[in-house]
Design an enzyme around this catalytic site. Structure first.
Site, mmCIF file in Angstrom:
data_model
loop_
_atom_site.group_PDB
_atom_site.id
_atom_site.type_symbol
_atom_site.label_atom_id
_atom_site.label_comp_id
_atom_site.label_asym_id
_atom_site.label_seq_id
_atom_site.Cartn_x
_atom_site.Cartn_y
_atom_site.Cartn_z
ATOM 1 N N GLU A 230 33.393 43.380 -111.958
ATOM 2 C CA GLU A 230 34.589 44.177 -111.692
ATOM 3 C C GLU A 230 35.225 43.557 -110.463
ATOM 4 O O GLU A 230 34.708 43.672 -109.351
ATOM 5 C CB GLU A 230 34.215 45.649 -111.458
ATOM 6 N N LEU A 231 36.343 42.861 -110.684
ATOM 7 C CA LEU A 231 36.936 42.041 -109.638
ATOM 8 C C LEU A 231 38.242 42.658 -109.140
ATOM 9 O O LEU A 231 38.391 43.875 -109.113
ATOM 10 C CB LEU A 231 37.124 40.613 -110.147
ATOM 11 N N CYS A 264 40.752 48.413 -105.542
ATOM 12 C CA CYS A 264 41.059 47.442 -106.601
ATOM 13 C C CYS A 264 42.040 48.018 -107.612
ATOM 14 O O CYS A 264 42.877 47.289 -108.154
ATOM 15 C CB CYS A 264 39.783 46.971 -107.282
#
Length: 457
Positions: A230-231, A264
């Protein structure tokens, strides 16, 4: 000097340091975790593991204030937001305690070969590499499903939140988890790489930057280990011409400023229909300018610091570079002078594809604003991104909203709401935002052996 330091970004005071773990400590931790995987605790009846999650949820509720204060002092999150993070962690633990047994029931398949079903079993030790921006929530997303399933976890948390990492590990142990179920390791990237390469490790989960994700994925691929990533994200906040502007502005400001923009799934690219752009911008600008910077432990503060001096300096450099390539600063654009790692809420316009900022993620209180003529242009702009994590669409026409949500290339889309998270909903993205899903029924099956069993006719 140790790499793991707790530093208050509101005043740059060093609160405490933790010693690094040497290779002998890591080897012992891996040995204990592997032995646990081969024991009846990991492979036996699920109820003993679910009892730990029930107790952990209760402890999180009981210790909310203490845990929230640690997080706010260590990485700058507003105290109310830290309380909310601890609350969602309790919800995740309780969710898997109540639903994991159902998720892991054998699933029958119709086949001409005979009676067939898929069983779900643990696969072994998992390595988790986690970031600082949600120092408990990121850990809980990995712990809860894997503890329920029976996979022991070795966790390398971010260098800047060692107190949160230590507190979380102690809480898991207090909840009744045996040694090896969740082990916190203060280790280097090289030690992480060695762990991934060890035959006793069967998977790796990472939440973090593209650079970290690429390095972990390369090491996992080299050793044929399952991985989830999960970037980053550069999520769109699309406001169409029939939207509730006041509510869109209210939530849009929250979505850009929450956790000082270090999320994010935060709204980062605001795409406005030309018919409402001027009205939205006037209200949005006023909302961002009304913030009150200050101590994150002060209830009156509405903008905390960035997590570190390095994070603030990186944001300064990004904005300066964007302006040098033609972006226009509508408000803000500079660090806030004085002690602490604060940055002004900022709006950038006039961003074009030849500007490096157009494709970058801004991890701080910086909003990019674009104006488009129609829905087609909004979708095209939304999809012109290296990322694909989440997004938000604002309109009163649900048919229009559904059509746009279907076309936006992301893992998640929220209609008439900023991006959010819940234990029962899958979380994850596409493109350079990573792969795999956490939370919900999907999250518990990422590191499961989905074993087919067939009894022949």
């Amino acid at each position: 000097m140790t790499a793991y330091q707790s530093i208050n970004p509101a005043n740059n005071e060093v609160l405490k340091t933790w010693p690094d773990h040497d290779d002998a400590h890591v080897e012992h931790a891996l040995k204990v975790a592997d032995e646990l995987y081969h024991s009846s605790w990991s492979k036996g009846d699920i109820q003993s593991r679910l009892q730990v999650l029930h107790r952990l949820a209760d402890l999180l509720d009981e210790r909310q204030e203490a845990l929230a204060t640690i997080a706010s002092r260590e990485m700058g999150k507003l105290i109310g937001q830290s309380r909310g993070e601890v609350k969602i962690c309790a919800q995740i633990a309780r969710y898997y305690a109540e639903h994991a047994a159902t998720f892991l029931q054998p699933q029958p398949y119709s086949s001409n070969l005979g009676e067939a079903w898929v069983e779900y079993h643990p696969i072994g030790v998992i390595v988790a590499v986690e970031p600082w921006n949600f120092p408990y929530y990121q850990l809980m997303r990995v712990l809860a499903p894997n503890l329920a399933l029976g996979n022991p976890v070795l966790a390398k948390h971010a260098n800047g939140v060692p107190h949160c990492a230590d507190a979380f590990e102690k809480l898991v142990a207090e909840a009744g988890a045996p040694a090896g179920a969740w082990t916190n390791l203060f280790i280097s990237n090289d030690q992480v790489a060695s762990l991934i390469g060890d035959s006793r490790v069967q998977g790796v989960a990472l939440t973090g930057s593209e650079r970290a994700g690429s390095a972990v994925a390369e090491q996992a691929g080299k050793h044929l280990k399952k991985s989830t990533l999960e970037l980053g994200g550069s999520d769109v906040f699309v406001v169409l011409d029939d939207a509730d502007i006041d509510e869109a502005v209210r939530q849009g400001a929250q979505a850009r400023l929450s956790n000082c923009g270090q999320v994010c799934t935060a709204a980062k690219r605001f795409i406005l229909h030309e018919n409402i752009a001027e009205r939205f911008m006037a209200k949005f600008t006023a909302a961002l300018q009304s913030v009150v910077p200050g101590d994150p432990l002060d209830e009156k503060t509405t903008l905390g610091p960035l997590s570190s001096k390095e994070a603030r300096d990186r944001l300064v450099k990004q904005v300066d570079e964007a302006v040098a390539h033609g972006a226009r600063v509508e408000i803000g654009g500079k660090a806030i002078e004085g002690v602490g790692c604060y940055y002004q809420p900022t709006i950038l316009t006039n961003l074009t594809p030849d500007n490096p900022a157009y494709y970058q993620e801004f991890f701080g209180p910086v909003a990019q604003v674009y104006v488009v003529a129609d829905d087609h242009a909004a979708v095209a702009l939304a999809n012109d991104s290296h990322y694909g994590l989440g997004g938000s669409v604002w309109t009163k026409d649900m048919a229009r909203a559904r059509a746009m949500a279907a076309q936006i290339e992301t893992g998640m889309v929220f209609i008439n709401s900023q991006s959010d998270t819940a234990a029962e909903l899958p979380f994850g993205g596409v493109k350079r935002s990573g792969y795999g899903r956490e939370l919900s029924d999907l999250g518990i099956k990422e590191f499961a052996n989905q074993k087919l069993v067939v009894i022949a006719n």
